[in-house]
Design a protein around this motif. Structure first.
Motif, PDB file in Angstrom:
ATOM      1  N   ARG A 137       0.715  -1.249   0.046  1.00 30.77           N
ATOM      2  CA  ARG A 137       0.217   0.015   0.160  1.00 30.77           C
ATOM      3  C   ARG A 137       1.033   1.307  -0.009  1.00 30.77           C
ATOM      4  O   ARG A 137       0.545   2.038  -0.786  1.00 30.77           O
ATOM      5  CB  ARG A 137      -0.811   0.044   1.022  1.00 30.77           C
ATOM      6  N   ARG A 173       2.586   1.530  -3.248  1.00 30.67           N
ATOM      7  CA  ARG A 173       1.656   2.205  -4.283  1.00 30.67           C
ATOM      8  C   ARG A 173       1.426   3.708  -4.284  1.00 30.67           C
ATOM      9  O   ARG A 173       1.362   4.213  -5.188  1.00 30.67           O
ATOM     10  CB  ARG A 173       0.302   1.246  -4.182  1.00 30.67           C
ATOM     11  N   VAL A 174       1.390   4.016  -3.070  1.00 36.91           N
ATOM     12  CA  VAL A 174       1.001   5.392  -3.041  1.00 36.91           C
ATOM     13  C   VAL A 174       2.227   6.288  -3.236  1.00 36.91           C
ATOM     14  O   VAL A 174       2.213   7.386  -3.852  1.00 36.91           O
ATOM     15  CB  VAL A 174       0.513   5.851  -1.275  1.00 36.91           C
ATOM     16  N   ARG A 217       2.707   6.697  -6.919  1.00 43.76           N
ATOM     17  CA  ARG A 217       1.995   7.495  -7.777  1.00 43.76           C
ATOM     18  C   ARG A 217       2.423   9.034  -7.817  1.00 43.76           C
ATOM     19  O   ARG A 217       1.929   9.762  -8.544  1.00 43.76           O
ATOM     20  CB  ARG A 217       0.532   7.465  -7.189  1.00 43.76           C
ATOM     21  N   LYS A 218       3.264   9.424  -6.674  1.00 47.26           N
ATOM     22  CA  LYS A 218       3.849  10.520  -6.515  1.00 47.26           C
ATOM     23  C   LYS A 218       5.348  10.686  -6.715  1.00 47.26           C
ATOM     24  O   LYS A 218       5.991  11.699  -6.393  1.00 47.26           O
ATOM     25  CB  LYS A 218       3.580  11.182  -4.990  1.00 47.26           C
TER      26      LYS A 218
END
Lengths: 271, 312
Positions: free
Chosen positions: A20, A23-24, A27-28
Motif C-alpha cells: 500500500r 503504491r501511494v 503515484r507521486k
C-alpha cells in the motif's frame, strides 16, 4: 511472544501494508524523486565541494583525504538513518493519528503487528531506495572526476543499509508510540537524531576524546559510516560493518516487541 | 495461514456471531463483565446502552481490536483467537469514525481494502463495480473520499465492510451525524445486508433506528446484559407496558407514587410514569378526574429508566 512479533514481519498482511505504501509513493514519484536526489546533491556541493575547498586536507586512517571523499560515505549512511527515522516517526504518526488509515487496515485481516511491520519495512525500503539515489549522485560526481571510490562495493552495501534503516525505523516507531502530540515531534530530534547524527563520523571526524571514543562504539551509525568509508575509500571490509549490523540486530530485537506493546496501548487503549 | 486464491466453504452454524462470557478490564476498571452476544444469519442485533455501558468495548473485542480477559468469540464457527485469519475473513467492520484511506479514490479504497484479504476476493473488479452501483457511489468512483458528503462517506465505509462478502457485519453507530434522508438510505442498505443473509450487529443512539432495524435488542448496563429480546419484550421487561404522561407536580399523584415506591421521570415539565397493566388500572381508578395521556413505551423511556437505575 517475541517469536510471533518477528514472525509477523514475514506475513502476507505486512507485505500488503508495505505494498500500500509503495503504491501511494509510486503515484507521486515525480515529486517524491526530488528530495533523495536534491538533498545529497546540495549537501555534497555545499559541504563537500564548497566547505571542503576552504579546508586543509583531513587525516583519515593515517593518510590525507579530501573532505568530499570523506563526506560521501557518511552521507550514504546518514541518508539511510535519517530517512527511516523520519518516515517511521512523522509519516507513521500522521497515518496512525490523523488519517486513521491504521484503523481502516485493522478492520480487515490485517492486525496491529502487521501494520507496524508494514510501516517499518516501508521506512527501511524507502531509506534504501533513497540511499540508492545517493549512490547514483555519487556516481555522477565520480563521472566528472570529483570522487574516486571503490564503486563495485556500492550495490553490496545496500542490504546493510536496509538493515540499519530497519533498526532506526524501530527507534522512530518507539517515539511514534509515546509522543503525546505533534507539538512534541521536536523531542526525538534533540534526543536521538542530533546526538546520534553528530557522534557518528558521518559529516566530520570525531575528536580524539577517551570518553567519546568509547561511547560511539555503541552507535550503529558510527560503525556504518566508518565501515562504508573503509569499504568505499580503501576497498577494505572492516569489523565496523559487522559491529554496525550486530548493533542493528540488537536494536530490532529489543525495540520491536516494546514498540508493539506501546502501540497496542496507544491504538487500542489496551495492554 | 491460508494463502490460496479460492474462498473457503462457508461453515453452516446457527449463530454466525457467538460470543460467550466476555470480560474486559481497561485501566483497572471492569468495563465488560460476562456479556454473551449471538446473532444468526439474516438477523440484526441492536446493541444499546448508555455511554459507558460497554457497547464499544464489547464490539471491539468481537472484531479483534481488544483481546478479552475471559470468554470466547466465534465468528462463523471460527475462534477469533486460535483461528484468527479464518474468523477475520468472515467479519466486516464499519467503525464509528470514517477510516478510509485518504490517499486513494473511492474505487481505490475498495481496491486497496480488497488486498487485505486472503483467500483473495473472487472477481474483485466486478464486486467493486457491483457495490459502487448498489451503494450509489458509481458517480463518485474516481473522487477522493473527503469530497463526499457525510452520507456517502458512510456508504463507502459500509461498502468497504462488506466488500469481501463477510458473514458477520459490525456497524458502530453507522448513522451518527447524518441528515434524515441519508439515515434512511443507510437503513435501506442495512436491510439489504440482512436480506443477503449476513448477521448484522448494530450500535446506535437513535431509538427509532434501533426499533426499526433490529430483530433483537440487547441492552447493556454497567458492562452487563440488562435485557435481551425483541424491542417490545425488552421495553416491557425494563420499562413497563404503558407510560402515563401528565403535568409534573400533581401532589395527589406524587403521594400515590410514593406509596407505591415509584419515582416518575421528569421531562420538560411533564411526568412520565411507567406502569404495567395492573398499575394502569389502579391509576385510572385512583384519579378518575385527572387529564393525562397514555402511550406505549419507547426506547427513550428505556434509556431514562436505565439512567435512573444507575443513579443511587
Amino acid at each position: 511472544m517475541n517469536r510471533s512479533v518477528f514472525a509477523a514481519a514475514f506475513a502476507w498482511q505486512s507485505h500488503a501494508v508495505l505494498g500500500r505504501h509503495v503504491r501511494v509513493h509510486l503515484r507521486k514519484w515525480h515529486t517524491a524523486l526530488l528530495p533523495p536526489v536534491c538533498e545529497p546533491l546540495i549537501m555534497l556541493l555545499a559541504f563537500g565541494v564548497g566547505l571542503g575547498s576552504q579546508m586543509a586536507a583531513l587525516t583519515w586512517n593515517g593518510a590525507p583525504i579530501g573532505y568530499l571523499t570523506y563526506l560521501a560515505p557518511g552521507i550514504l549512511a546518514y541518508t539511510a538513518f535519517m530517512t527511516a527515522f523520519f518516515q517511521s516517526l512523522f509519516s507513521a504518526y500522521i497515518r496512525m493519528h490523523f488519517q486513521k488509515s491504521w484503523e481502516g487496515q485493522l478492520t480487515t485481516m490485517v492486525r496491529l503487528d502487521h501494520v507496524v511491520w508494514g510501516e517499518a519495512l516501508w521506512a527501511a525500503s524507502m531509506a534504501t531506495a533513497y540511499a540508492g539515489m545517493v549512490c547514483l549522485v555519487l556516481c555522477g560526481f565520480g563521472a566528472i572526476g570529483w570522487l574516486d571510490l571503490h564503486w563495485w562495493w556500492l550495490p553490496v552495501v545496500l542490504p546493510l543499509l536496509f538493515l540499519t534503516a530497519l533498526a532506526f525505523s524501530a527507534v522512530g516507531l518507539l517515539f511514534t508510540s509515546i509522543i503525546p502530540s505533534m507539538d512534541h515531534m521536536g523531542l526525538p530530534f534533540f534526543l536521538v537524531i542530533m546526538p546520534i547524527g553528530f557522534a557518528s563520523s558521518t559529516y566530520f571526524p570525531l575528536p580524539d576524546l577517551p570518553v567519546l571514543s568509547q561511547v560511539v562504539l555503541l552507535n550503529p551509525l558510527h560503525h556504518l559510516a566508518e565501515g562504508l568509508r573503509f569499504l568505499l575509500i580503501a576497498g577494505t571490509p572492516t569489523w565496523h560493518l559487522a559491529a554496525g549490523a550486530g548493533l542493528c540486530v540488537v536494536l530490532l530485537a529489543v525495540l520491536m516487541p516494546i514498540d508493539m506493546r506501546l502501540l497496542r496501548r496507544r491504538v487500542f487503549g489496551d495492554g | 495461514m491460508t494463502t490460496t486464491d479460492t474462498p473457503s466453504t462457508p461453515v453452516a452454524v446457527a449463530n454466525l456471531l457467538d460470543a460467550r462470557g466476555l470480560v474486559k478490564s481497561l485501566g483497572g476498571k471492569r468495563v465488560v463483565d460476562g456479556v454473551d452476544l449471538s446473532c444468526g444469519p439474516g438477523e440484526v442485533l441492536g446493541l444499546l446502552g448508555p455511554n459507558g455501558a460497554g457497547k464499544t468495548t464489547s464490539l471491539r473485542m468481537c472484531y479483534g481490536f481488544l483481546r478479552p480477559d475471559a470468554g470466547t468469540i466465534r465468528i462463523a464457527g471460527h475462534d477469533l483467537v486460535t483461528e484468527a485469519d479464518a474468523a477475520r475473513r468472515c467479519l466486516g467492520v464499519c467503525t464509528q469514525d470514517d477510516t478510509f484511506d485518504a490517499d486513494f479514490s473511492v474505487r481505490g479504497n475498495l481496491e486497496q481494502a480488497g488486498r487485505y484479504y486472503r483467500p483473495r476476493i473472487p472477481d474483485l473488479g466486478r464486486r467493486i463495480d457491483e457495490l459502487l452501483d448498489r451503494f450509489g457511489l458509481a458517480p463518485f468512483a474516481d473522487q477522493m473520499p473527503e469530497t463526499l458528503s457525510g452520507g456517502y462517506k458512510r456508504r463507502l465505509m459500509i461498502a468497504r465492510a462488506v466488500l469481501h462478502r463477510p458473514r458477520v457485519v459490525f456497524l458502530d453507530e453507522p448513522t451518527t451525524g447524518l441528515d434524515p434522508q441519508a439515515r434512511m438510505a443507510v437503513w435501506e442498505l442495512v436491510a439489504g445486508l440482512r436480506a443477503d443473509g449476513m448477521a448484522v450487529v448494530l450500535t446506535t443512539h437513535y431509538m427509532d433506528e434501533a426499533e426499526r432495524l433490529s430483530d433483537t435488542l440487547l441492552v447493556l448496563q454497567s458492562g452487563s446484559v440488562r435485557a435481551k429480546g425483541p424491542a417490545t419484550q425488552v421495553l416491557g421487561d425494563v420499562v413497563g407496558e404503558h407510560i402515563v404522561v401528565l403535568p409534573a407536580g400533581e401532589a395527589r399523584v406524587a403521594a400515590w407514587l410514593a406509596a407505591r415506591g415509584a419515582t416518575p421521570s421528569t421531562v420538560l415539565g411533564t411526568w412520565h410514569l411507567p406502569l404495567d397493566a395492573a398499575g394502569l388500572a389502579a391509576f385510572v381508578a385512583a384519579f378518575p378526574d385527572l387529564r393525562y395521556e397514555v402511550r406505549a413505551p419507547t426506547l427513550d423511556d428505556l434509556f431514562m429508566a436505565l439512567a435512573e437505575e444507575r443513579t443511587p
